[in-house]
Design a protein around this motif. Structure first.
Motif, PDB file in Angstrom:
ATOM      1  N   ALA A 445      65.153  -4.031  31.820  1.00  0.00           N
ATOM      2  CA  ALA A 445      65.452  -4.063  30.390  1.00  0.00           C
ATOM      3  C   ALA A 445      65.989  -5.425  29.978  1.00  0.00           C
ATOM      4  O   ALA A 445      65.633  -5.959  28.918  1.00  0.00           O
ATOM      5  N   ALA A 446      66.851  -6.010  30.822  1.00  0.00           N
ATOM      6  CA  ALA A 446      67.386  -7.340  30.530  1.00  0.00           C
ATOM      7  C   ALA A 446      66.280  -8.385  30.526  1.00  0.00           C
ATOM      8  O   ALA A 446      66.269  -9.294  29.692  1.00  0.00           O
ATOM      9  N   LEU A 447      65.334  -8.239  31.460  1.00  0.00           N
ATOM     10  CA  LEU A 447      64.205  -9.169  31.495  1.00  0.00           C
ATOM     11  C   LEU A 447      63.371  -9.037  30.224  1.00  0.00           C
ATOM     12  O   LEU A 447      62.977 -10.035  29.616  1.00  0.00           O
ATOM     13  N   GLY A 448      63.118  -7.817  29.806  1.00  0.00           N
ATOM     14  CA  GLY A 448      62.348  -7.612  28.587  1.00  0.00           C
ATOM     15  C   GLY A 448      63.058  -8.171  27.365  1.00  0.00           C
ATOM     16  O   GLY A 448      62.435  -8.825  26.503  1.00  0.00           O
ATOM     17  N   ALA A 449      64.376  -7.934  27.282  1.00  0.00           N
ATOM     18  CA  ALA A 449      65.145  -8.453  26.153  1.00  0.00           C
ATOM     19  C   ALA A 449      65.155  -9.981  26.159  1.00  0.00           C
ATOM     20  O   ALA A 449      65.066 -10.625  25.104  1.00  0.00           O
ATOM     21  N   SER A 450      65.254 -10.565  27.352  1.00  0.00           N
ATOM     22  CA  SER A 450      65.248 -12.025  27.462  1.00  0.00           C
ATOM     23  C   SER A 450      63.909 -12.608  27.033  1.00  0.00           C
ATOM     24  O   SER A 450      63.850 -13.617  26.323  1.00  0.00           O
ATOM     25  N   ALA A 451      62.833 -11.976  27.467  1.00  0.00           N
ATOM     26  CA  ALA A 451      61.503 -12.448  27.075  1.00  0.00           C
ATOM     27  C   ALA A 451      61.310 -12.334  25.561  1.00  0.00           C
ATOM     28  O   ALA A 451      60.769 -13.242  24.917  1.00  0.00           O
ATOM     29  N   LEU A 452      61.774 -11.225  24.992  1.00  0.00           N
ATOM     30  CA  LEU A 452      61.678 -11.045  23.546  1.00  0.00           C
ATOM     31  C   LEU A 452      62.539 -12.078  22.816  1.00  0.00           C
ATOM     32  O   LEU A 452      62.112 -12.665  21.811  1.00  0.00           O
ATOM     33  N   GLY A 453      63.740 -12.315  23.340  1.00  0.00           N
ATOM     34  CA  GLY A 453      64.615 -13.322  22.743  1.00  0.00           C
ATOM     35  C   GLY A 453      63.995 -14.702  22.781  1.00  0.00           C
ATOM     36  O   GLY A 453      64.078 -15.473  21.814  1.00  0.00           O
ATOM     37  N   TRP A 454      63.367 -15.012  23.916  1.00  0.00           N
ATOM     38  CA  TRP A 454      62.705 -16.323  24.027  1.00  0.00           C
ATOM     39  C   TRP A 454      61.565 -16.425  23.016  1.00  0.00           C
ATOM     40  O   TRP A 454      61.372 -17.481  22.389  1.00  0.00           O
ATOM     41  N   LEU A 455      60.812 -15.354  22.853  1.00  0.00           N
ATOM     42  CA  LEU A 455      59.700 -15.374  21.907  1.00  0.00           C
ATOM     43  C   LEU A 455      60.206 -15.604  20.482  1.00  0.00           C
ATOM     44  O   LEU A 455      59.641 -16.412  19.722  1.00  0.00           O
ATOM     45  N   ILE A 456      61.274 -14.916  20.105  1.00  0.00           N
ATOM     46  CA  ILE A 456      61.841 -15.099  18.763  1.00  0.00           C
ATOM     47  C   ILE A 456      62.357 -16.525  18.603  1.00  0.00           C
ATOM     48  O   ILE A 456      62.139 -17.176  17.577  1.00  0.00           O
ATOM     49  N   GLN A 488      63.049 -25.081  28.451  1.00  0.00           N
ATOM     50  CA  GLN A 488      64.052 -24.758  29.473  1.00  0.00           C
ATOM     51  C   GLN A 488      64.353 -23.257  29.505  1.00  0.00           C
ATOM     52  O   GLN A 488      64.466 -22.664  30.575  1.00  0.00           O
ATOM     53  N   SER A 489      64.488 -22.642  28.328  1.00  0.00           N
ATOM     54  CA  SER A 489      64.772 -21.208  28.308  1.00  0.00           C
ATOM     55  C   SER A 489      63.573 -20.401  28.775  1.00  0.00           C
ATOM     56  O   SER A 489      63.739 -19.330  29.394  1.00  0.00           O
ATOM     57  N   GLY A 490      62.358 -20.898  28.519  1.00  0.00           N
ATOM     58  CA  GLY A 490      61.170 -20.217  29.030  1.00  0.00           C
ATOM     59  C   GLY A 490      61.098 -20.254  30.546  1.00  0.00           C
ATOM     60  O   GLY A 490      60.764 -19.256  31.200  1.00  0.00           O
ATOM     61  N   ILE A 491      61.418 -21.422  31.124  1.00  0.00           N
ATOM     62  CA  ILE A 491      61.454 -21.538  32.584  1.00  0.00           C
ATOM     63  C   ILE A 491      62.506 -20.593  33.149  1.00  0.00           C
ATOM     64  O   ILE A 491      62.309 -19.949  34.184  1.00  0.00           O
ATOM     65  N   TRP A 492      63.619 -20.482  32.445  1.00  0.00           N
ATOM     66  CA  TRP A 492      64.686 -19.589  32.916  1.00  0.00           C
ATOM     67  C   TRP A 492      64.210 -18.135  32.961  1.00  0.00           C
ATOM     68  O   TRP A 492      64.550 -17.393  33.887  1.00  0.00           O
ATOM     69  N   VAL A 493      63.449 -17.710  31.974  1.00  0.00           N
ATOM     70  CA  VAL A 493      62.929 -16.338  31.971  1.00  0.00           C
ATOM     71  C   VAL A 493      62.093 -16.098  33.225  1.00  0.00           C
ATOM     72  O   VAL A 493      62.176 -15.025  33.851  1.00  0.00           O
ATOM     73  N   VAL A 494      61.307 -17.094  33.626  1.00  0.00           N
ATOM     74  CA  VAL A 494      60.497 -16.972  34.839  1.00  0.00           C
ATOM     75  C   VAL A 494      61.411 -16.829  36.062  1.00  0.00           C
ATOM     76  O   VAL A 494      61.185 -15.974  36.935  1.00  0.00           O
ATOM     77  N   PHE A 495      62.469 -17.652  36.129  1.00  0.00           N
ATOM     78  CA  PHE A 495      63.401 -17.557  37.258  1.00  0.00           C
ATOM     79  C   PHE A 495      64.180 -16.246  37.227  1.00  0.00           C
ATOM     80  O   PHE A 495      64.501 -15.686  38.285  1.00  0.00           O
TER      81      PHE A 495
END
Length: 860
Positions: A445-456, A488-495
């Motif tokens: 769920a945290a990963l999904g929220a992070s990906a959504l946050g990055w997209l926004i 940088q935040s996109g790379i972080w989502v991958v990590f």
């Protein structure tokens, strides 16, 4: 562990072996290390900082690890390897603590790596304050000595722990004091969590704290004494009354951590890196922002914008996503009532470190939250600057929780002796239940929220660029910053996804049994990869041979630097001429002047100004009015400021507006600022130099009205009332070339001859702490030396001690009889505390030897 840490650091800092290159250092660059006033070993007994303002007593170099490395390696090698060596001490220190906690070997190693590569400590070391990394490493070592309360030699270990705390204070100063307070809390918590808490266990805890504090004070005697003398006593704003503390609030809390920037602990580069990181990596947060800007924005931008920093930071705080994830796992396990991976005793320590985490974060918010006011109310905390320093305690605790987490995972899921089954992820997911299932679902769920946050966030370009322009970035830089932040935040989502996968694999048994070593290797590899890529922007190298290359202006000023000070004109130049101001303040004053021992009236860094200097500067401050304009020339006259830098056309303006009668300003050299040879498109100020030109835009202006650095006066006025003396000193009617004001009771001068002016003397030799002058007095006279008065200066006349006079409110002087004299000024601060610290080092060596030898003697 030593070998592993060394390999990682060699990979990161391999360029330190390149000839002619050294690490960037904002605090303590190579130029400062090689300056005469910082020369070792003389600096161990105290320093006199003669290159800025009119001189002041400095803290010198303390006989700790940093001082020892400087003495052993020399300035150049020290500047190359100070950061990696300090990080090595940190990594091994953390590993030693985890070993004493009897954690699994994998937890010890990974915990040591997590500490060494933590961006909060790593970036500080690369910024030039590598002593902070040593501070944290020695704090871990102190805990290592104190962790075992059952060993037969525990009292010797307590003494060693106290000496380690002393080194914490010696290396960290106010940061070390914060760590020492936490170590005291650790000892008391240790006593209060015994199986049976009695009055005796509490008394033992208090006694242990007392012994640790005593041995810490023993070793840090030199540091404590020097800090009190140079940072508290006689310092403007150091009083502890309510009014002064309130006035001090903005100064003390300027470097607070904005609450939203706490995201930087888990997302590297979200707010940028250094102020000048290329390709949009500029720091764009609010750390270091002058509180006046907050009030300006809150007030609707009414009036002129403030002149203070909009932001200033040279450090990060990223702890590592794997570190944060496993640390969170440990915290959750610590608060589980049933089925925890940890024993009840370990869980209680997890509570302790979780509390450290929370409290240090809340306090680090500083002025952005109400909590720091509680700490600020304590005695002398108004003299401590920068609540953001408390992020070191936060990261300290994060690493400990991570190490506990790895140990818990190892014991439950990775232990080599555990039953090994065929790995089946789908089968595991069908079987898993309880905490492990909730944890995994929570991570997804945290990963999904992070990906959504990055997209926004990635679609908010217009709003972000507009905001960045409001906080003083141009449109091009703002767009580049937004692009970099999104990347940088996109790379972080991958990590983050990778870290979740790894932890899930651990929980599922993928690395159980004989595969456990591979699990440790994979976790370690991921941790090192993540933190190394996040830390690379902090590692900056200079070609110091090019950076400190001289130019004709520097050559002119270094001819006899102690004979005249230099300053930049205090007027705002037209936009097309502001390049000189930037070059002067960032490159010349901070680097070239230090490297070539050129003395500047301008202050490079003085966060705590002495009271006498503050009063002196305030009395000579130009207030923008015609009746105070004479204070500018008076200040340059009294401080021996002979050379001024500014626009070439200012000579006529200065003579017309400020000195219309005597016309004492003249051009010494005109020059242009151009790229260095071989540089076509300069990208930084260090790639610029000065070239003489008769029609140059800029000028080195000579002010012939400056008093000589030292001179003889046959007339003087005795004024023991400092306020009255300052009033006379700054009045237009007073002529400082004819008379000097003496603040000490001295015999009256002979009949004053107003036609006599100050008579120059001859410098036999000049060193920052030892000045020899040859003077020939036609009659009774006062020798004035236009350098800052300090009671630790002694004066000898023809080899005999004489009374040091305070002259012109703040300068040094001595009375001379008629005749030829050899006058020596010697700076001799107290050194008793130095010998105390040296004795403590010797005691520490004996105790360490005892702890090493005693077990072997017992076995034999």
């Amino acid at each position: 562990m030593l070998l592993l840490c060394s390999v990682v650091l060699l990979f990161l800092f391999y360029r330190s072996f390149e000839p002619g290159h050294t690490l960037f250092s904002n605090d303590g660059p190579l130029a400062t290390l090689v300056s005469d006033c910082h020369e070792l070993p003389d600096n161990f007994s105290g320093s006199w900082e003669d290159l800025n303002s009119i001189g002041q007593r400095g803290g010198g170099v303390w006989v700790g690890i940093s001082g020892g490395l400087r003495l052993l390696l020399g300035p150049v090698v020290f500047s190359k390897f100070y950061a990696p060596l300090s990080l090595l001490i940190l990594g091994v220190g953390a590993w030693a603590f985890f070993r004493q906690l009897k954690l699994a070997p994998a937890a010890c190693v990974l915990g040591g790596l997590a500490a060494m590569l933590n961006s909060g400590f790593f970036s500080a070391a690369c910024w030039g304050v590598a002593s902070h990394a040593i501070t944290v490493g020695m704090a871990y070592l102190a805990l290592a000595a104190l962790a075992d309360t059952t060993t037969p030699r525990r009292w010797a270990r307590i003494c060693i722990g106290g000496l380690a705390v002393g080194m914490v204070v010696m290396e960290g100063a106010d940061i070390g004091a914060l760590f020492s307070m936490h170590i005291a809390a650790f000892i008391m918590y240790q006593a209060l969590t015994q199986e049976a808490v009695t009055a005796r266990t509490v008394a033992t805890g208090v006694l242990r704290v007392g012994i640790v504090a005593g041995f810490a004070a023993f070793l840090a005697a030199q540091t404590i004494s020097t800090l009190v003398d140079t940072q508290i006593q006689g310092i403007s704003g150091a009083a502890q009354d309510t009014r002064t503390r309130e006035q001090r609030w903005d100064w003390a809390t300027q470097w607070s951590l904005p609450k939203r920037e706490a995201l930087g602990f888990v997302v590297p580069g979200l707010f940028g890196y250094r102020m000048d990181t290329p390709e949009g990596g500029n720091y764009w947060g609010a750390v270091g922002r002058d509180p006046a800007w907050d009030r300006y924005f809150e007030g609707g931008k009414q009036g002129a914008p403030p002149q203070g920093f909009m932001r200033f930071s040279g450090g990060g705080s990223y702890a590592g996503i794997l570190v944060a994830l496993i640390g969170c796992w440990a915290v959750f396990q610590g608060f589980r009532k049933e089925g925890s991976a940890f024993s009840f005793r370990t869980r209680r320590w997890l509570w302790f470190w979780s509390a450290t985490l929370l409290v240090s974060l809340l306090l680090a918010f500083g002025r952005f939250a109400p909590f720091y006011q509680l700490l600020y109310a304590l005695p002398y905390f108004s003299t401590v600057r920068n609540p953001a320093k408390l992020t070191h305690l936060f990261n300290w605790a994060v690493v400990v929780l991570f190490a506990y987490g790895v140990d818990g995972l190892w014991q439950r899921y990775l232990r080599p002796g555990a039953d090994q089954t065929r790995f089946d992820l789908k089968g595991w997911w069908r079987r898993v239940k309880g905490f492990d299932k909730r944890w995994t679902l929570g991570c997804l769920a945290a990963l999904g929220a992070s990906a959504l946050g990055w997209l926004i966030y990635s679609t908010s370009g217009n709003e972000m660029v507009k905001y960045l322009q409001e906080v003083q970035f141009d449109a091009t830089t703002a767009a580049a910053i937004f692009t970099s932040s999104v990347r940088q935040s996109g790379i972080w989502v991958v990590f983050l996804a990778g870290a979740i996968v790894l932890v899930t694999l651990v929980l599922s048994g993928a690395f159980s049994g004989s595969r456990s070593k591979w699990g440790a290797v994979v976790l370690g590899g991921f941790l090192v990869l993540d933190l190394c890529r996040a830390n690379l922007p902090w590692i900056i190298y200079w070609n110091y041979e090019e950076k400190y290359a001289t130019n004709p202006v520097i050559e002119k000023l270094r001819e006899q630097p102690y004979a005249a000070r230099v300053a930049i004109l205090p007027f705002r130049a037209p936009p097309q001429l502001q390049l000189l101001d930037q070059l002067y303040r960032i490159e010349w004053a901070q680097h070239h002047f230090q490297f070539y021992n050129i003395q500047s009236l301008d202050i490079v860094q003085m966060p705590r100004m002495p009271e006498d200097l503050a009063a002196y500067e305030n009395a000579l401050q130009f207030e923008g009015t015609t009746n105070t304009i004479h204070r500018l020339t008076r200040r340059w006259t009294l401080t021996n400021t002979r050379y001024l830098l500014g626009a070439a056309g200012f000579v006529e303006v200065l003579n017309r507006e400020m000195d219309p009668v005597k016309q004492r300003f003249r051009s010494a050299m005109n020059f242009n600022i151009v790229p260095r040879p071989g540089v076509i498109n300069p990208t930084g100020l260090e790639q610029l130099t000065a070239v003489p030109s008769t029609d140059g835009q800029y000028g080195l202006i000579e002010f012939t009205g400056a008093l000589p650095r030292a001179g003889l006066y046959s007339g003087w006025q005795v004024m023991t009332n400092d306020q009255a003396g300052l009033k006379v000193l700054t009045s237009p009617e007073f002529d400082p070339a004819v008379s000097v004001i003496v603040a000490e009771s001295t015999p009256p001068p002979p009949a004053l001859n107003t036609n006599r002016t100050v008579q120059p003397v001859e410098f036999v030799s000049y060193e920052p702490k030892h000045i020899v002058i040859k003077a020939k007095a036609p009659g009774n006279a006062v020798l004035l030396l236009n350098d800052h008065y300090d009671p630790n200066w002694k004066v000898l006349v023809d080899g005999k001690p004489e009374k040091l006079l305070r002259c012109n409110f703040i300068m040094r002087g001595v009375q001379l009889a008629a005749g030829e004299h050899r006058v020596e000024f010697l700076f001799q601060p107290p050194v008793r505390s130095l010998y105390v610290s040296l004795a403590a080092l010797a005691v520490g060596g004996l105790l360490a030897g005892y702890l090493l030898i005693a077990p072997r003697l017992r076995k034999s």
